[in-house]
Design a protein around this motif. Structure first.
Motif, short mmCIF file in Angstrom:
data_model
loop_
_atom_site.label_atom_id
_atom_site.label_comp_id
_atom_site.label_asym_id
_atom_site.label_seq_id
_atom_site.Cartn_x
_atom_site.Cartn_y
_atom_site.Cartn_z
N SER A 197 0.86 -1.19 0.00
CA SER A 197 0.00 0.00 0.00
C SER A 197 0.89 1.23 0.00
CB SER A 197 -0.85 0.06 1.26
OG SER A 197 -1.70 -1.05 1.32
N VAL A 198 0.54 2.21 -0.80
CA VAL A 198 1.39 3.39 -0.92
C VAL A 198 0.56 4.67 -0.83
CG1 VAL A 198 2.92 4.68 -2.46
CG2 VAL A 198 3.19 2.21 -2.25
N GLY A 199 1.04 5.59 -0.02
CA GLY A 199 0.41 6.91 0.07
C GLY A 199 1.48 7.98 -0.11
N PRO A 200 1.59 8.58 -1.29
CA PRO A 200 2.63 9.60 -1.50
C PRO A 200 2.10 11.00 -1.20
CG PRO A 200 1.91 8.58 -3.60
CD PRO A 200 0.88 8.29 -2.56
N GLU A 201 2.82 11.73 -0.35
CA GLU A 201 2.45 13.11 -0.05
C GLU A 201 3.19 14.02 -1.03
OE1 GLU A 201 3.07 13.71 4.32
OE2 GLU A 201 3.43 11.56 4.26
N ALA A 281 -2.07 15.28 0.03
CA ALA A 281 -1.89 13.84 0.22
C ALA A 281 -3.21 13.11 -0.03
CB ALA A 281 -1.38 13.54 1.62
N PRO A 282 -3.15 12.03 -0.79
CA PRO A 282 -4.33 11.18 -0.95
C PRO A 282 -4.32 10.09 0.10
CG PRO A 282 -2.61 10.41 -2.41
CD PRO A 282 -2.01 11.54 -1.58
N ILE A 283 -5.41 9.37 0.21
CA ILE A 283 -5.42 8.18 1.07
C ILE A 283 -4.69 7.07 0.33
CG2 ILE A 283 -6.91 6.43 2.14
CD1 ILE A 283 -9.04 8.66 2.39
N TYR A 284 -3.93 6.28 1.06
CA TYR A 284 -3.10 5.27 0.40
C TYR A 284 -3.92 4.27 -0.43
CZ TYR A 284 -4.30 2.21 4.35
OH TYR A 284 -4.96 1.46 5.28
N ASN A 330 4.79 6.77 1.73
CA ASN A 330 4.38 5.91 2.84
C ASN A 330 4.08 4.52 2.29
OD1 ASN A 330 3.83 7.86 5.33
ND2 ASN A 330 3.26 8.91 3.44
N TRP A 331 4.64 3.52 2.94
CA TRP A 331 4.58 2.15 2.38
C TRP A 331 4.26 1.14 3.47
CZ3 TRP A 331 7.30 -2.36 3.33
CH2 TRP A 331 7.34 -3.33 2.32
N ARG A 442 8.05 11.95 15.83
CA ARG A 442 8.63 11.47 14.59
C ARG A 442 9.89 12.24 14.28
NH1 ARG A 442 3.24 10.80 11.13
NH2 ARG A 442 2.19 9.43 12.60
N ASN A 453 2.68 2.09 11.69
CA ASN A 453 2.24 0.87 10.98
C ASN A 453 2.63 0.93 9.51
OD1 ASN A 453 0.55 2.80 10.03
ND2 ASN A 453 -1.35 1.74 10.51
N LYS A 454 3.62 1.78 9.22
CA LYS A 454 4.09 1.95 7.84
C LYS A 454 5.49 2.53 7.89
CE LYS A 454 1.63 6.42 7.67
NZ LYS A 454 2.42 7.49 8.07
N GLU A 456 7.96 5.37 6.07
CA GLU A 456 7.86 6.57 5.27
C GLU A 456 9.22 6.82 4.64
OE1 GLU A 456 5.73 9.59 7.36
OE2 GLU A 456 6.41 11.18 6.04
P1 ADP Z 1 1.65 12.00 8.40
O1 ADP Z 1 1.47 12.24 9.84
O2 ADP Z 1 2.97 11.43 8.04
O3 ADP Z 1 1.23 13.14 7.52
P2 ADP Z 1 -0.77 10.68 7.57
O4 ADP Z 1 -1.61 9.81 8.41
O5 ADP Z 1 -1.31 12.02 7.22
O6 ADP Z 1 0.67 10.76 8.15
O7 ADP Z 1 -0.51 9.89 6.24
C1 ADP Z 1 0.32 10.34 5.26
C2 ADP Z 1 0.13 9.41 4.09
O8 ADP Z 1 0.38 8.08 4.50
C3 ADP Z 1 -1.29 9.42 3.52
O9 ADP Z 1 -1.19 9.33 2.12
C4 ADP Z 1 -1.87 8.17 4.12
O10 ADP Z 1 -2.94 7.66 3.37
C5 ADP Z 1 -0.68 7.25 4.08
N1 ADP Z 1 -0.81 6.08 4.94
C6 ADP Z 1 -1.43 5.98 6.12
N2 ADP Z 1 -1.40 4.70 6.57
C7 ADP Z 1 -0.73 3.98 5.64
C8 ADP Z 1 -0.39 2.61 5.49
N3 ADP Z 1 -0.70 1.70 6.40
N4 ADP Z 1 0.30 2.25 4.38
C9 ADP Z 1 0.64 3.15 3.45
N5 ADP Z 1 0.32 4.43 3.52
C10 ADP Z 1 -0.36 4.85 4.59
#
Ligand code: ADP
Ligand code: MG
Length: 704
Positions: A197-201, A281-284, A330-331, A442, A453-454, A456
């Motif tokens: 799963s990937v969430g790129p900011e 940022a999108p949801i992952y 985020n991975w 962090r 749980n991921k 970054e």
């Molecule tokens: P931050 O505090 O680093 O900004 P966020 O909760 O806002 O953290 O998440 C940042 C990004 O990480 C978003 O794109 C989110 O969807 C993604 N993210 C959150 N949980 C996971 C996960 N388990 N695996 C991958 N990406 C995730």
């Protein structure tokens, strides 16, 4: 466009998603396609015709006239060639709209000019595109009308990958196989698939379009090649997370609306550290979808900015002296039945599995730090990494206080008897602590940080695709899982074997863990002492792609062949040389045609004023004289630097392509560019603003 957005109504309305497919496809076809998607199987050509037809009908209802195979060649952006749905006119002069299964699953763009790093020269001149049915098709509405976009992979005729997508999909398969193997060993019999799963900011800058046009450096290179620091920079941090101004807010509203229609779950937006800098940022999502969505996000930001009289700058370092932009990747690993392998879990059993996964990742990152570093290399990123505003150029892993403590106990005594936060202790095998979700602060300076749980990965450049970074992460972790599974399967005591591996991996690879300040000079020295690779630039990073270690790794998991790796290295070198070449030419041009003439004009006005005052009276003219002398001195310095830069450019043109030329640009051209910039920026501070030929940093950053 209405004033208020009904998100749940518009979300995904322009995507041929599961709902659309279920509605439109015959049950049997839908089921087969679903199975293909879920199990990563090949699509049966027979059902492709049915899908193509329904997809076309759906797209035409959305106003689509054309379709395109949307792909990601090795240029860093996306490419597309549009074909309209119309067929040859019939005898009655009308046309039919058609779209066949063949056209859906395979395309043949005349794409011989995309970089192939020599691959196509030796095999086939043309490439073909193939539908990645795990990433849904969508209709994009813009000035060209509406277009059905079909996400595809781009390969040569003999199957070599010519894009970012193909290796990513291969790496996802590799990690799926190895992660499932590991889960089975831990007794999981239900999960069918493991997906990264990937969430790129995404960070970006917005500047006024009219001012942008007056800056030829921004127009040609995406960054400012000259520019004195403004009176106010980011030192007050008053922009960070500040109230979003109305012009920007209106822009963000339209961006969100567009993204939501395209099924991109744009979730958070805020101002970033630098003035005029923002983040989205999108949801992952599954890695391949996230990579596609990130490209859609970048394109949408640019398009909507233009509609609002602004320009979106995605360059990693548009302005010297203020923070640049990156992309936090985020991975994590998720099973089809909702288990996150990076979640510490609630029971000792889950904790043990988590600790094995975690130590495998430590091992992977330590073993292949050079590859991770390379995956984030981009010409623009050279200005960021290691410049005390982004992760350092050295890869390390941040674990947080609790996990670090557990690791240290494991290493020193072979057992971990307590956990800082967890408190209570439930032992599974020997002693392993209960892990509570770590709430420690962090570490923003770490390039690879565990955040609950991921992981970054914070090194990726803002303009770059997140494809390569995820391809590397998936593959190196797949390798570590494989080696762990091999060991565990050999042993007749599962619990002992797992425990020993955790301890061994933790001890062998603990050097990669660093929880301190990654920006400090001391860390670079410490990293060298630990034997971690310190790779300062893109040209130094590229050789990582073709080491024996890399060839073995990617070959074993079928992610890249040796030929593909060599071609990618060539392409990287070429991209570096071409980018710097454009910057050099733009600099020479701007300095010769805009800056030097403006400065000469200014010196003339000074000289005129000196003569005029002298003729009128005997007033003190030493200020004018000082200014004239200082300006002339800097003018001389600038001209000398310009001549030198021009000589270097001439030398580079005749040089052999590839590593030699790229290194020459890095070693010779980059310092020569700095030597030209220095006197010019000083001149900007002296010369009358009304004759300076372009908007200043202040104009660009504070007047959006
Ligand atoms: P931050 O505090 O680093 O900004 P966020 O909760 O806002 O953290 O998440 C940042 C990004 O990480 C978003 O794109 C989110 O969807 C993604 N993210 C959150 N949980 C996971 C996960 N388990 N695996 C991958 N990406 C995730
Ligand atoms: Mg983050």
């Amino acid at each position: 466009m209405s004033d208020y957005i009904n998100v749940s109504k518009i979300f995904g309305e322009n995507v041929f998603n599961d709902t659309a497919m279920q509605e439109r496809l015959p049950k049997k076809v839908y089921k087969e396609l679903k199975q293909t998607i879920e199990e990563g199987k090949e699509l049966d050509p027979e059902i492709a015709d049915v899908i193509a037809h329904e997809m076309k009908e759906w797209a035409i209802e959305k106003g689509a006239t054309h379709y395109t195979h949307w792909f990601q060649p090795l240029t860093g952006t996306t490419a597309e060639k549009h074909d309209s749905f119309i067929t040859a006119p019939m005898s009655n002069g009308k046309v039919l709209m058609s779209f066949s299964g063949k056209e859906l699953i395979k395309g043949e763009p005349d794409a011989s000019s995309f970089p192939s790093g020599g691959l196509r020269a030796t095999f086939e001149a043309r490439g073909y595109t193939a539908w990645d049915c795990t990433s849904p098709a969508f209709v994009r509405q813009d000035a060209a009308g509406a277009t059905l976009c079909i996400p595809t992979a781009f390969c040569s005729y003999t199957g070599e990958a010519l894009d970012q997508k193909t290796p990513l999909l291969r790496s996802m398969e590799a990690i799926n196989v190895q992660a499932l193997r590991l889960l089975r060993l831990f007794g999981n019999t239900t999960s069918k698939r493991v997906t990264p799963s990937v969430g790129p900011e995404q960070e970006y800058f917005l500047v006024d379009a009219e001012k942008f046009r007056q800056r030829k450096d921004l127009v040609y290179t995406g960054r400012t090649l000259f520019g004195a620091p403004p009176a106010k920079g980011q030192e007050l941090d008053d922009h960070y997370f500040g109230t979003i101004r109305q012009r920007i807010a209106a822009f963000m509203k339209d961006v969100n609306e567009e993204l939501w229609k395209l099924g991109v779950s744009s979730k958070t937006q805020h101002n970033e550290v630098a003035p005029a800098q923002h983040e989205l940022a999108p949801i992952y999502a599954p890695a391949n979808v996230a990579v596609d969505h990130n490209q859609i996000i970048m394109q949408t930001l640019k398009r909507i900015a233009s509609q609002h009289g602004m320009k979106c700058l995605l360059h990693e370092k548009p302005f010297a002296g203020v923070n640049g932009s990156g992309k936090h990747n985020n991975w994590s690993l998720t099973t089809d039945d909702g288990i996150n392998l990076l979640d510490p879990g609630k029971t000792p059993h889950e904790n043990i599995q988590f600790l094995l996964v975690l130590t495998c990742i430590l091992k992977a990152v330590d073993t292949h730090a050079d590859l991770l570093r390379e995956s984030a290399s981009d010409v623009g990123n050279d200005h960021r990494l290691g410049a005390h505003e982004a992760p350092p150029a050295v890869i390390s892993v941040f674990l947080g206080e609790q996990l670090e403590d557990v690791m240290e106990q494991l290493i020193s005594t072979g057992e971990a008897t307590h956990s800082i936060k967890g408190g209570k202790l439930r032992t599974g095998v020997r002693t392993l602590p209960d892990l509570a979700k770590d709430a420690t602060d962090r570490n923003r300076t770490s390039p690879f940080a565990f955040t609950g749980n991921k992981f970054e990965f914070r090194m990726v450049g803002s303009r770059d695709s997140v494809g390569p970074a995820n391809t590397v992460i998936n593959t190196i972790v797949a390798e570590a899982f494989k080696e762990a599974c091999d060991e565990i399967e050999k042993s007749d005591n599962f619990a002992e074997a797992v425990h020993d591996l955790i301890k061994q991996y933790a001890s062998d690879h603990y050097r990669i863990v660093f929880n301190g300040n990654g920006y400090s000079e001391a860390w670079i020295e410490e990293a060298k002492r630990r034997g971690l690779p310190v790779i300062n630039s893109m040209v130094e990073a590229i050789p990582a792609l073709t080491t024996d270690k890399a060839i073995r790794l990617f070959g074993e998991f079928g992610v890249f062949t040796e030929a593909e790796l060599r071609s990618r290295a060539e392409i990287q070198y070429e991209a570096y040389a071409k980018t710097i070449n454009i910057e050099v030419k733009a600099m020479l041009n701007i300095a010769s045609k805009q800056i030097i003439p403006a400065v000469i004009k200014y010196t003339k006005s000074l000289a005129d004023s000196i003569n005029a005052v002298r003729a009128a009276c005997d007033a003190d003219i030493s200020v004018q004289e000082d200014l004239l002398r200082e300006t002339s001195r800097l003018l001389r310095e600038a001209k000398t630097a310009l001549v030198r830069l021009n000589e270097i450019e001439q030398e580079a043109i005749n040089m052999e392509e590839g590593a030699v030329r790229a290194n020459f640009y890095h070693d010779k051209a980059v310092p020569a560019m700095e030597a030209l910039r220095r006197p010019v920026d000083e001149l900007e501070m002296i010369v009358d603003k009304s004759v300076w030929p372009m908007p200043s940093y202040g104009d660009l950053l504070f007047e959006v």
